[in-house]
Enzyme design. Structure first.
Site, PDB file in Angstrom:
ATOM      1  N   GLY A  20       0.676  -1.032  -0.162  1.00 15.69           N
ATOM      2  CA  GLY A  20       0.006  -0.128   0.010  1.00 15.69           C
ATOM      3  C   GLY A  20       0.736   1.318   0.266  1.00 15.69           C
ATOM      4  N   ASP A  21       0.299   2.354  -0.197  1.00 19.71           N
ATOM      5  CA  ASP A  21       1.057   3.784  -0.368  1.00 19.71           C
ATOM      6  C   ASP A  21       2.077   3.643  -1.405  1.00 19.71           C
ATOM      7  OD1 ASP A  21      -0.759   4.572   1.807  1.00 19.71           O
ATOM      8  OD2 ASP A  21       0.663   3.725   3.253  1.00 19.71           O
ATOM      9  N   GLU A  22       1.823   3.106  -2.291  1.00 26.83           N
ATOM     10  CA  GLU A  22       3.008   3.157  -3.218  1.00 26.83           C
ATOM     11  C   GLU A  22       2.966   4.379  -4.221  1.00 26.83           C
ATOM     12  OE1 GLU A  22       0.558   0.745  -3.194  1.00 26.83           O
ATOM     13  OE2 GLU A  22       1.356  -1.209  -2.864  1.00 26.83           O
ATOM     14  N   LYS A  24      -0.370   5.177  -5.606  1.00 29.18           N
ATOM     15  CA  LYS A  24      -1.723   4.898  -6.566  1.00 29.18           C
ATOM     16  C   LYS A  24      -2.253   5.953  -7.175  1.00 29.18           C
ATOM     17  CE  LYS A  24      -2.967   1.973  -3.763  1.00 29.18           C
ATOM     18  NZ  LYS A  24      -2.128   1.950  -2.644  1.00 29.18           N
ATOM     19  N   GLY A  48      -5.657   6.149   1.730  1.00 31.58           N
ATOM     20  CA  GLY A  48      -5.479   7.366   1.590  1.00 31.58           C
ATOM     21  C   GLY A  48      -4.842   7.666   0.332  1.00 31.58           C
ATOM     22  N   HIS A  49      -5.258   8.336  -0.689  1.00 30.12           N
ATOM     23  CA  HIS A  49      -4.636   8.378  -1.830  1.00 30.12           C
ATOM     24  C   HIS A  49      -4.205   9.922  -2.037  1.00 30.12           C
ATOM     25  CE1 HIS A  49      -6.658   4.410  -3.302  1.00 30.12           C
ATOM     26  NE2 HIS A  49      -5.781   4.448  -2.473  1.00 30.12           N
ATOM     27  N   GLN A 232      -5.123  -0.077  -1.032  1.00 30.16           N
ATOM     28  CA  GLN A 232      -3.963  -1.237  -0.542  1.00 30.16           C
ATOM     29  C   GLN A 232      -3.231  -1.606  -1.201  1.00 30.16           C
ATOM     30  OE1 GLN A 232      -7.768  -1.501   0.430  1.00 30.16           O
ATOM     31  NE2 GLN A 232      -7.166   0.389   1.948  1.00 30.16           N
ATOM     32  N   SER A 421       8.038   8.019 -11.324  1.00 37.37           N
ATOM     33  CA  SER A 421       7.610   9.220 -10.763  1.00 37.37           C
ATOM     34  C   SER A 421       8.643   9.900  -9.735  1.00 37.37           C
ATOM     35  CB  SER A 421       6.426   8.844  -9.703  1.00 37.37           C
ATOM     36  OG  SER A 421       6.106  10.128  -9.058  1.00 37.37           O
TER      37      SER A 421
HETATM   38  P1  GDP Z   1      -1.378   5.582  -2.420  1.00 38.00           P
HETATM   39  O1  GDP Z   1      -2.153   5.292  -1.075  1.00 38.00           O
HETATM   40  O2  GDP Z   1      -0.635   4.511  -3.219  1.00 38.00           O
HETATM   41  O3  GDP Z   1      -2.184   6.551  -3.312  1.00 38.00           O
HETATM   42  O4  GDP Z   1      -0.223   6.529  -2.041  1.00 38.00           O
HETATM   43  P2  GDP Z   1      -0.285   7.528  -0.577  1.00 38.00           P
HETATM   44  O5  GDP Z   1      -0.798   8.873  -1.194  1.00 38.00           O
HETATM   45  O6  GDP Z   1      -0.779   7.014   0.473  1.00 38.00           O
HETATM   46  O7  GDP Z   1       1.315   7.894  -0.437  1.00 38.00           O
HETATM   47  C1  GDP Z   1       2.367   8.168  -1.451  1.00 38.00           C
HETATM   48  C2  GDP Z   1       3.074   9.493  -0.793  1.00 38.00           C
HETATM   49  O8  GDP Z   1       3.952   9.697  -1.527  1.00 38.00           O
HETATM   50  C3  GDP Z   1       2.042  10.778  -0.917  1.00 38.00           C
HETATM   51  O9  GDP Z   1       2.527  11.559   0.009  1.00 38.00           O
HETATM   52  C4  GDP Z   1       2.451  11.134  -2.391  1.00 38.00           C
HETATM   53  O10 GDP Z   1       2.129  12.746  -2.490  1.00 38.00           O
HETATM   54  C5  GDP Z   1       3.992  10.705  -2.194  1.00 38.00           C
HETATM   55  N1  GDP Z   1       4.594  10.642  -3.547  1.00 38.00           N
HETATM   56  C6  GDP Z   1       3.803  10.095  -4.772  1.00 38.00           C
HETATM   57  N2  GDP Z   1       4.809   9.880  -5.713  1.00 38.00           N
HETATM   58  C7  GDP Z   1       5.876  10.473  -5.290  1.00 38.00           C
HETATM   59  C8  GDP Z   1       7.279  10.667  -5.850  1.00 38.00           C
HETATM   60  O11 GDP Z   1       7.442  10.069  -7.047  1.00 38.00           O
HETATM   61  N3  GDP Z   1       8.238  11.187  -5.042  1.00 38.00           N
HETATM   62  C9  GDP Z   1       7.902  11.849  -3.894  1.00 38.00           C
HETATM   63  N4  GDP Z   1       8.952  12.382  -3.286  1.00 38.00           N
HETATM   64  N5  GDP Z   1       6.665  11.841  -3.090  1.00 38.00           N
HETATM   65  C10 GDP Z   1       5.816  10.881  -3.977  1.00 38.00           C
HETATM   66  P1  IMO Z   2      -3.785   2.640   0.562  1.00 40.36           P
HETATM   67  O1  IMO Z   2      -4.754   2.354  -0.448  1.00 40.36           O
HETATM   68  C1  IMO Z   2      -1.178   0.933   3.697  1.00 40.36           C
HETATM   69  C2  IMO Z   2      -3.288  -1.629   6.372  1.00 40.36           C
HETATM   70  C3  IMO Z   2      -3.392  -0.921   7.935  1.00 40.36           C
HETATM   71  C4  IMO Z   2      -3.060  -2.294   8.628  1.00 40.36           C
HETATM   72  C5  IMO Z   2      -3.940  -3.488   7.809  1.00 40.36           C
HETATM   73  C6  IMO Z   2      -5.333  -3.663   8.059  1.00 40.36           C
HETATM   74  O2  IMO Z   2      -3.675   4.298   0.895  1.00 40.36           O
HETATM   75  O3  IMO Z   2      -2.598   2.252  -0.123  1.00 40.36           O
HETATM   76  P2  IMO Z   2      -7.654  -2.123   7.817  1.00 40.36           P
HETATM   77  O4  IMO Z   2      -7.773  -0.989   8.477  1.00 40.36           O
HETATM   78  O5  IMO Z   2      -7.453  -1.965   6.444  1.00 40.36           O
HETATM   79  O6  IMO Z   2      -8.387  -3.467   8.379  1.00 40.36           O
HETATM   80  O7  IMO Z   2      -6.149  -2.498   8.372  1.00 40.36           O
HETATM   81  O8  IMO Z   2      -3.822  -2.634   6.355  1.00 40.36           O
HETATM   82  N1  IMO Z   2      -3.670  -0.701   5.323  1.00 40.36           N
HETATM   83  C7  IMO Z   2      -2.900   0.034   4.604  1.00 40.36           C
HETATM   84  N2  IMO Z   2      -1.661   0.437   4.618  1.00 40.36           N
HETATM   85  N3  IMO Z   2      -2.157   1.792   2.607  1.00 40.36           N
HETATM   86  C8  IMO Z   2      -3.357   1.632   2.794  1.00 40.36           C
HETATM   87  O9  IMO Z   2      -4.242   1.982   1.777  1.00 40.36           O
HETATM   88  C9  IMO Z   2      -3.962   0.655   3.617  1.00 40.36           C
HETATM   89  N4  IMO Z   2      -5.006   0.180   4.103  1.00 40.36           N
HETATM   90  C10 IMO Z   2      -4.827  -0.700   5.255  1.00 40.36           C
HETATM   91  O10 IMO Z   2      -2.122  -0.212   8.191  1.00 40.36           O
HETATM   92  O11 IMO Z   2      -1.959  -2.860   8.635  1.00 40.36           O
HETATM   93 MG    MG Z   3      -2.317   5.570   1.079  1.00 43.69          MG
END
Ligand code: GDP
Ligand code: IMO
Ligand code: MG
Length: 442
Positions: A20-22, A24, A48-49, A232, A421
């Site tokens: 997650g949090d890549e 997306k 959280g995107h 995720q 990116s």
């Molecule tokens: P998601 O859940 O996969 O959409 O990712 P998140 O938004 O939770 O987390 C990605 C974080 O990295 C966010 O704070 C973005 O603003 C940031 N981000 C995305 N791409 C890049 C990048 O190429 N470089 C940097 N420094 N930050 C990035």
């Molecule tokens: P995005 O879409 C990162 C993790 C939680 C916990 C596990 C289970 O932003 O990538 P839950 O509340 O889903 O039952 O929690 O999954 N988790 C995430 N980690 N990015 C997310 O979403 C996540 N959504 C859930 O931290 O370990």
């Molecule tokens: Mg996220």
């Protein structure tokens, strides 16, 4: 038969290839420069995107990334668990930010509804002695999917049915209050109050509700293109992730079909999003985790704090066996590598190229979380580029060592890197021409 012969719109699944949090959210936003529809297929407001457009930052939880692109349609599919209050709050915040939501956003009548007792049960079970603490986002996600699979959930169509809603809340509260009290000594919830609040919310949600499977399949027939937005990541998938330290939905690409009602035969390509390193938030296995100053440096440089909970993310080096596994279970043909800039300061970058368990090399991911303790990561050190990349806009202009790093990822995973990116902003993106052509981004 190929898509062109069928004369329908193109489709691509965006899937998190790690935990997650890549990034997306950012990548979905880039694709909406030409895609017509974004359909979210799993999860809820645990996601959280983050999307940054000209320095302005938006954090989307339930609403798909398409909402930020005028004219793009956003769909919350049947595979999502919808918290009505969180949804209305997000819609209101978008409205305040000047985003046109009405007419651009639709919610499946078959999506499950999260109710306050789901949060109550989650809080109780996360803190109960003898239970494995997952480190969830406390949004009621797990208990809501439990009710879905237990065939006792409330769906959006039922939320709009006043009588059914009243009966459902009354019965569910009686049951959940008894269980919550017996197991976790939870405070009972007031069914009357809940009914009033959720009946009022239902009225505000009603205009968004559609049979979104019909909507999406029709859009495809009309030649519109669809991005399926995953939430995720692969290693948080209920089946393929590091169980039980996972979320409760099918976050892998298969979920795009079941979670929207668009059949697998209409999915053209799967795009896996991976950071140039690794992070994880919450408990559970993380083979390449760094618990030293190097990990802290990655956290600082990458601003690795949860977009929803603010929790510090755990950090580590890129894990190629994990990425190969993600490639296999998702069918990833293209990779997008995000946060390359976070490694800009390094002159050497370790990458995990293989796992050994009990001294034996393996390509399999352990089925039990406890087995990961026996995983020994085999590292190879790559050349760092030690120069800023965030201003680079063309692949050829990346430093040679960065191109080598990306080529190594391609070689080791068998997937092509289509986009890189180098910063959070929409503009801080490098598109590979072949990817642009195949995805129709030109
Ligand atoms: P998601 O859940 O996969 O959409 O990712 P998140 O938004 O939770 O987390 C990605 C974080 O990295 C966010 O704070 C973005 O603003 C940031 N981000 C995305 N791409 C890049 C990048 O190429 N470089 C940097 N420094 N930050 C990035
Ligand atoms: P995005 O879409 C990162 C993790 C939680 C916990 C596990 C289970 O932003 O990538 P839950 O509340 O889903 O039952 O929690 O999954 N988790 C995430 N980690 N990015 C997310 O979403 C996540 N959504 C859930 O931290 O370990
Ligand atoms: Mg996220």
């Amino acid at each position: 038969m190929d898509r062109e012969k069928l004369n329908r719109g193109r489709t691509a699944v965006i899937v998190g290839a790690q935990w997650g949090d890549e990034g997306k959210g950012k990548i979905v936003d880039v694709l909406t420069q030409t895609f017509h529809v974004v359909a979210r297929y799993a999860g809820g407001h645990n996601a959280g995107h983050t999307v940054t457009i000209n320095g302005k930052r938006f954090i989307l939880q339930l609403v798909p990334g398409g909402i930020l692109r005028p004219g793009c349609m956003s769909v919350i599919g049947n595979g999502v668990v919808l918290d009505p209050m969180a949804f209305l709050k997000e819609v209101a915040a978008l409205g305040e930010a000047g985003i046109k939501v009405e007419g651009n956003l639709f919610v499946s009548n078959r999506a499950q509804v999260i109710l306050p007792y789901h949060r109550m049960m989650e809080l109780g079970s996360e803190n109960a002695p003898g239970r494995v603490k997952i480190g969830t986002t406390s949004r009621g996600i797990g208990p809501s999917y439990e009710d879905k699979m237990g065939r006792r959930g409330l769906r959006v169509a039922d939320l709009l049915d006043r009588q059914l809603l009243c009966r459902h809340i009354e019965n569910a509260c009686r049951e959940k209050n008894m269980i919550g009290h017996a197991l976790f000594n939870s405070e009972p919830l007031d069914a009357d109050k809940m009914f009033k609040e959720y009946a009022a919310a239902a009225e505000q949600i009603a205009p968004f509700v559609r049979d979104t499977a019909v909507l999406l399949n029709r859009a495809l027939e009309e030649g519109k293109s669809i991005v399926f937005e995953g939430a995720q990541g692969t290693m948080l998938d209920i089946d393929h992730g590091t169980y039980p330290f996972v979320t409760s939905s099918s976050s892998t690409s298969g979920g795009a079909a079941t979670g929207t009602g668009v059949p697998p035969t209409k999915i053209d390509t799967v795009i896996g999003i991976t950071k140039a390193y690794c992070t994880r938030v919450g408990g559970g296995p993380f083979p390449t985790e760094l618990v030293d100053v190097e990990g802290e440096e990655l956290r600082k440089r990458g601003n690795e704090y949860g977009a929803v909970t603010g929790r510090p993310r755990r950090t580590g080096w890129l894990d190629l066996p994990q990425l190969r596994y993600a490639g296999m279970v998702n069918g990833i043909s293209w990779l997008v590598v995000t946060k390359l800039d976070v490694l800009d300061h390094l002159s050497e970058i370790p990458v995990c190229v293989g796992y050994k368990i009990d001294g034996k090399a393996t390509e399999e991911m352990p089925p039990q979380a406890c087995d990961y303790e026996r995983v020994e990561c085999q590292y190879r050190t790559m050349r760092g580029w030690a120069t800023p990349t965030n201003k680079v806009r063309k692949f050829e202009e990346l430093p040679a060592a960065a191109r080598e790093y990306l080529a190594f990822i391609e070689k080791e995973t068998g997937a092509r890197v289509g986009m890189i990116s180098t910063g959070p902003d929409r503009a801080e993106t490098i598109l590979v021409p072949e990817f642009v052509r195949e995805l129709g981004l030109d």
